[in-house]
Structures are given as structure tokens and as C-alpha cells.
Scaffold this motif. Structure first.
Motif, PDB file in Angstrom:
ATOM      1  N   PRO A  37      -9.738  19.086  12.356  1.00  0.00           N
ATOM      2  CA  PRO A  37     -10.357  20.413  12.391  1.00  0.00           C
ATOM      3  C   PRO A  37     -11.394  20.530  13.498  1.00  0.00           C
ATOM      4  O   PRO A  37     -11.945  19.528  13.966  1.00  0.00           O
ATOM      5  CB  PRO A  37     -11.001  20.534  11.005  1.00  0.00           C
ATOM      6  CG  PRO A  37     -11.145  19.133  10.519  1.00  0.00           C
ATOM      7  CD  PRO A  37     -10.027  18.360  11.112  1.00  0.00           C
ATOM      8  N   SER A  38     -11.661  21.759  13.914  1.00  0.00           N
ATOM      9  CA  SER A  38     -12.677  22.000  14.942  1.00  0.00           C
ATOM     10  C   SER A  38     -14.020  21.448  14.494  1.00  0.00           C
ATOM     11  O   SER A  38     -14.412  21.592  13.330  1.00  0.00           O
ATOM     12  CB  SER A  38     -12.806  23.502  15.216  1.00  0.00           C
ATOM     13  OG  SER A  38     -11.620  24.014  15.767  1.00  0.00           O
ATOM     14  N   GLY A  39     -14.706  20.799  15.422  1.00  0.00           N
ATOM     15  CA  GLY A  39     -16.034  20.279  15.127  1.00  0.00           C
ATOM     16  C   GLY A  39     -16.058  18.957  14.401  1.00  0.00           C
ATOM     17  O   GLY A  39     -17.132  18.487  14.006  1.00  0.00           O
ATOM     18  N   CYS A  40     -14.890  18.316  14.245  1.00  0.00           N
ATOM     19  CA  CYS A  40     -14.876  17.055  13.488  1.00  0.00           C
ATOM     20  C   CYS A  40     -15.282  15.862  14.346  1.00  0.00           C
ATOM     21  O   CYS A  40     -15.494  14.767  13.819  1.00  0.00           O
ATOM     22  CB  CYS A  40     -13.507  16.813  12.857  1.00  0.00           C
ATOM     23  SG  CYS A  40     -12.214  16.305  14.012  1.00  0.00           S
ATOM     24  N   GLY A  41     -15.368  16.044  15.673  1.00  0.00           N
ATOM     25  CA  GLY A  41     -15.841  14.953  16.517  1.00  0.00           C
ATOM     26  C   GLY A  41     -14.790  14.347  17.429  1.00  0.00           C
ATOM     27  O   GLY A  41     -15.029  13.298  18.034  1.00  0.00           O
ATOM     28  N   LYS A  42     -13.639  15.002  17.570  1.00  0.00           N
ATOM     29  CA  LYS A  42     -12.571  14.443  18.412  1.00  0.00           C
ATOM     30  C   LYS A  42     -13.039  14.262  19.856  1.00  0.00           C
ATOM     31  O   LYS A  42     -12.848  13.198  20.456  1.00  0.00           O
ATOM     32  CB  LYS A  42     -11.338  15.353  18.376  1.00  0.00           C
ATOM     33  CG  LYS A  42     -10.740  15.559  17.003  1.00  0.00           C
ATOM     34  CD  LYS A  42      -9.480  16.402  17.046  1.00  0.00           C
ATOM     35  CE  LYS A  42      -9.708  17.811  17.561  1.00  0.00           C
ATOM     36  NZ  LYS A  42     -10.594  18.617  16.694  1.00  0.00           N
ATOM     37  N   SER A  43     -13.650  15.303  20.418  1.00  0.00           N
ATOM     38  CA  SER A  43     -14.118  15.223  21.806  1.00  0.00           C
ATOM     39  C   SER A  43     -15.278  14.243  21.941  1.00  0.00           C
ATOM     40  O   SER A  43     -15.396  13.543  22.956  1.00  0.00           O
ATOM     41  CB  SER A  43     -14.531  16.610  22.309  1.00  0.00           C
ATOM     42  OG  SER A  43     -13.415  17.481  22.361  1.00  0.00           O
TER      43      SER A  43
END
Length: 244
Positions: A37-43
Motif C-alpha cells: 500500500p501507499s506509504g508503507c515504506g517501499k521507496s
């Protein structure tokens, strides 16, 4: 020993807990897609692997050595091309080579080869504003490949492109990796698109919401190039969606 080891990493932004002990290994030769999900820390995870950020606890290792800053073996390609607007396509690709100690003449010759490699022969002297979004992203890809990395990190590199351009670049990038057409033998890509992940990667790692943990780690055992209409492709899509 894995090529990249994410070992019990913790990361905070103020009071926001992004990771609380996440662990993940990447082996040589893999194309790993990170979904979540967006904001989960992938980047954030990608930037830590690249050495642009440090974990608050735990460790990230490359070939057993702690990653404490950017490494020559690892290149990162961002969502936007991040080209210098006052430099030509040729000089945008050449500049990182000069920063690594190569002379300008040799660097520009190498840059011209890589621009040709990504289909931009004849556009060497064009400035970013004169290029389409897809062409700018090709310049960014040439710049990443020109430093001859072993690992290519991709942070949603196709999300801002039109569908046809994005599809063309996906296919080209898979070909470059799968057919060993460059020094890149390992790829880690952040994406929100399940279809893109199944189409490109041979392994998909699904992360949960913050604090992120690995909720699925799937091997995609499909031959390249992949047929999106095949029954097997659809089965993998359904399997990945079941974890999201």
C-alpha cells in the motif's frame, strides 16, 4: 550469502514507524518487485539499499558488507527522470561518469553509446524540455546503465508515462536484464501495479501497511516474454491480489 541482505531493519520518521525489524534477502540474478500500500515504506527501503538513507536499527548489507552510503555497484532510477535542464541528453548521461573520474571526451563517447543503446541516437544534443516524457526516461535509463552497475533499483519508473510508452520501456528493460545486454544482473523495482510486477519480475515481495512487514514472497515461474492473456499469468495475478 545473499547479494543484498536487509537484516532486522527499523526506520522511523519522527513518531511514524515505517519498519520494525523487517528482513529480506535478494539473490544475484533476481528481478524482485516490491508491492504494498501507499506509504508503507517501499521507496524508503529502496533508498536504504541504495545507501541514500540509513536504518535507525538493523543493517543492510551488500555482499556481506554494511551499506553506509552510495556504492558504485548500485544505481537508482527514480519515478521522474531528474535530468539537469541546462544540460543536453549527452551531458546528462556523461556527468556521472565524469564524477567517477572519467575524462569528458571519454565520458561523452560512452554516453553516446548508451543513448544509442536505449534508442536515442540522434538526440544527443537535445535538452530535456525538447524531449517527451518517455524519451526523458530513456535518458535516465541510459544514465543509470552508463555507470555499469550490477544492481539496478527502480522506483516506479513508468508510473508517469503514457501506457504505450510505459509498455515499451517495460519490455526493453526486461530484455536488457534477461538477455544480459548490460552489466545489470539484479533488479529491485518498487511498483503499485500488480500487472506490471507479474509481467516483469521473477519474484514478488508484498509488504503490509506500516510498520511494514513481508506478507508474501512469491516466485513467478513464467517464461519471458510473458503473455498477459495466458491462464498461468492470470493465476499469478489472482494470487498476488489475494495478499493485497
Amino acid at each position: 550469502m545473499a547479494l543484498i541482505e536487509v537484516d532486522r531493519v527499523k526506520k522511523f520518521y519522527g513518531r511514524v514507524e515505517v519498519f520494525n525489524g523487517i528482513s529480506l534477502n535478494v539473490e544475484t540474478g533476481e528481478f524482485v518487485a516490491l508491492l504494498g500500500p501507499s506509504g508503507c515504506g517501499k521507496s524508503t527501503l529502496l533508498r536504504m539499499i541504495a545507501g541514500l538513507e540509513r536504518p535507525d536499527a538493523g543493517e543492510i548489507r551488500f555482499r556481506g558488507e554494511p551499506v553506509r552510503g552510495p556504492r558504485r555497484e548500485i544505481a537508482l532510477m527514480f519515478q521522474s527522470p531528474t535530468l539537469l535542464p541546462w544540460k543536453s541528453a549527452l551531458d546528462n548521461v556523461a556527468l556521472p561518469l565524469v564524477a567517477r573520474g572519467m575524462g569528458w571526451r571519454e565520458a561523452r563517447e560512452a554516453a553516446a553509446r548508451f543513448l544509442s543503446f536505449v534508442g536515442l541516437s540522434g538526440f544527443e544534443e537535445a535538452y530535456p524540455k525538447q524531449l517527451s516524457g518517455g524519451m526523458q526516461q530513456r535518458v535516465a535509463l541510459a544514465r543509470a546503465l552508463a555507470v555499469e552497475p550490477e544492481v539496478l533499483l527502480l522506483d516506479e519508473p513508468f508510473s508517469a508515462l503514457d501506457p504505450l510508452t510505459a509498455e515499451s520501456l517495460r519490455s526493453e528493460l526486461v530484455k536488457i536484464w534477461h538477455e544480459n545486454l548490460s552489466t545489470v544482473h539484479t533488479v529491485v523495482m518498487v511498483t503499485h501495479a500488480v500487472d506490471e510486477a507479474v509481467y516483469m519480475a521473477n519474484r514478488i515481495v508484498v509488504l503490509s501497511a506500516r510498520p511494514a512487514k513481508v506478507v508474501a514472497d512469491l516466485r513467478i515461474d513464467l517464461p519471458y516474454s510473458r503473455n498477459r492473456k495466458s491462464h498461468e499469468f492470470q493465476k499469478y495475478l489472482d494470487q498476488v491480489y489475494s495478499y493485497i
